[in-house]
Design a protein around this motif. Sequence first.
Motif, mmCIF file in Angstrom:
data_model
loop_
_atom_site.group_PDB
_atom_site.id
_atom_site.type_symbol
_atom_site.label_atom_id
_atom_site.label_comp_id
_atom_site.label_asym_id
_atom_site.label_seq_id
_atom_site.Cartn_x
_atom_site.Cartn_y
_atom_site.Cartn_z
ATOM 1 N N ALA A 131 -44.619 -10.924 22.735
ATOM 2 C CA ALA A 131 -44.378 -12.309 22.877
ATOM 3 C C ALA A 131 -44.577 -12.572 24.256
ATOM 4 N N THR A 132 -44.701 -14.027 24.387
ATOM 5 C CA THR A 132 -44.844 -14.665 25.924
ATOM 6 C C THR A 132 -44.145 -16.095 25.892
ATOM 7 N N GLU A 133 -43.463 -16.551 26.756
ATOM 8 C CA GLU A 133 -43.042 -17.697 26.981
ATOM 9 C C GLU A 133 -43.344 -17.946 28.386
ATOM 10 N N ASN A 134 -44.368 -19.003 28.784
ATOM 11 C CA ASN A 134 -44.733 -19.358 29.961
ATOM 12 C C ASN A 134 -44.736 -18.242 31.086
ATOM 13 N N ARG A 135 -43.681 -18.067 31.967
ATOM 14 C CA ARG A 135 -43.581 -17.058 32.899
ATOM 15 C C ARG A 135 -43.077 -15.791 32.357
ATOM 16 N N PHE A 136 -42.357 -15.631 31.265
ATOM 17 C CA PHE A 136 -41.784 -14.523 30.480
ATOM 18 C C PHE A 136 -42.571 -14.091 29.499
ATOM 19 N N SER A 137 -42.767 -12.752 29.660
ATOM 20 C CA SER A 137 -43.623 -11.780 28.674
ATOM 21 C C SER A 137 -42.847 -10.524 28.570
ATOM 22 N N VAL A 138 -42.868 -9.834 27.373
ATOM 23 C CA VAL A 138 -42.521 -8.625 27.134
ATOM 24 C C VAL A 138 -43.360 -7.506 26.831
ATOM 25 N N ASN A 139 -42.892 -6.421 26.882
ATOM 26 C CA ASN A 139 -43.901 -5.345 26.898
ATOM 27 C C ASN A 139 -43.204 -4.307 25.681
ATOM 28 N N PHE A 140 -43.571 -4.692 24.333
ATOM 29 C CA PHE A 140 -42.809 -3.969 23.178
ATOM 30 C C PHE A 140 -43.730 -2.664 22.575
ATOM 31 N N GLN A 141 -42.916 -1.487 22.990
ATOM 32 C CA GLN A 141 -43.367 -0.360 22.592
ATOM 33 C C GLN A 141 -42.607 0.161 21.256
ATOM 34 N N LYS A 142 -43.092 -0.191 20.167
ATOM 35 C CA LYS A 142 -42.198 0.247 18.924
ATOM 36 C C LYS A 142 -41.940 1.602 18.979
ATOM 37 N N ALA A 143 -42.846 2.469 19.092
ATOM 38 C CA ALA A 143 -42.745 3.962 18.845
ATOM 39 C C ALA A 143 -41.755 4.423 19.795
ATOM 40 N N ALA A 144 -41.900 3.998 20.993
ATOM 41 C CA ALA A 144 -40.868 4.453 22.101
ATOM 42 C C ALA A 144 -39.733 3.373 22.164
ATOM 43 N N LYS A 145 -39.599 2.689 21.160
ATOM 44 C CA LYS A 145 -38.226 1.972 21.306
ATOM 45 C C LYS A 145 -37.991 1.580 22.642
ATOM 46 N N SER A 146 -38.795 0.552 23.153
ATOM 47 C CA SER A 146 -38.723 0.196 24.340
ATOM 48 C C SER A 146 -39.193 -1.434 24.356
ATOM 49 N N PHE A 147 -38.242 -2.152 25.129
ATOM 50 C CA PHE A 147 -38.620 -3.379 25.155
ATOM 51 C C PHE A 147 -38.264 -4.239 26.398
ATOM 52 N N SER A 148 -39.261 -3.936 27.324
ATOM 53 C CA SER A 148 -39.046 -4.529 28.594
ATOM 54 C C SER A 148 -39.513 -6.167 28.739
ATOM 55 N N LEU A 149 -38.762 -6.718 29.775
ATOM 56 C CA LEU A 149 -39.027 -8.186 30.067
ATOM 57 C C LEU A 149 -39.805 -8.270 31.280
ATOM 58 N N LYS A 150 -40.878 -8.993 31.619
ATOM 59 C CA LYS A 150 -41.309 -9.171 32.815
ATOM 60 C C LYS A 150 -41.318 -10.868 32.973
ATOM 61 N N ILE A 151 -40.890 -11.056 34.262
ATOM 62 C CA ILE A 151 -40.677 -12.470 34.659
ATOM 63 C C ILE A 151 -41.844 -12.605 35.898
#
Lengths: 115, 118
Positions: B59-79
């Motif tokens: 998902a992305t919202e303007n300056r915000f995006s995520v790196n979703f790694q389902k297998a690793a159960k990781s969900f980071s936010l990039k600003i």
Amino acid sequence: GAGVSQSPSNKVTEKGKDVELRCDPISGHTALYWYRQRLGQGLEFLIYFQGNSAPDKSGLPSDRFSAERTGESVSTLTIQRTQQEDSAVYLCASSLQTGAEAEAFFGQGTRLTVV
Amino acid sequence: AQTVTQSQPEMSVQEAETVTLSCTYDTSESDYYLFWYKQPPSRQMILVIRQEAYKQQNATENRFSVNFQKAAKSFSLKISDSQLGDAAMYFCAYGGLNYGGSQGNLIFGKGTKLSVKP
């Protein structure tokens, strides 16, 4: 209303007194949630309502805590015989329905201080 | 039971730079939602971005995006292009789906305090 409204914004109470916290959800939202946020912590789920029913009260910290909802609208969270450990921000959220598919909208919370 | 972990209590970024906030979670469900909320001093939780686990595209919202790694159960936010107004507490949260029997309450991490330096 335009958003979720909570009152009072701040409440200072003496240890042992009862307090009532109020939440006005967005009109038409059937699901309503209460959370507690201690200083520097994340949100701790307390209770939810589907309509006027609270199917699961197991998140309430003790029997001093109770909540009700009427008219599928306003909800009150009551804390009896307050203790210093009850000091926290109490946040309310509402959504069109239960399940994370429906976006939850939060109020600005009530900061409760027990002295 | 589901859990959410944010391992960075505080982060700092220079204005106009990029910062990434980390989040890991644990669940046995195959479909669910993940969220990032921003909480400024006003206390109101503001939804920044949400991701359905069923969707592979980040998902992305303007300056915000995520790196979703389902297998690793990781969900980071990039600003990206950080602004002074981005300074706040950021909370990662997990939500179950209604058809899975979830009442919809969100499970939150402990938060990351983001400071933005001019």
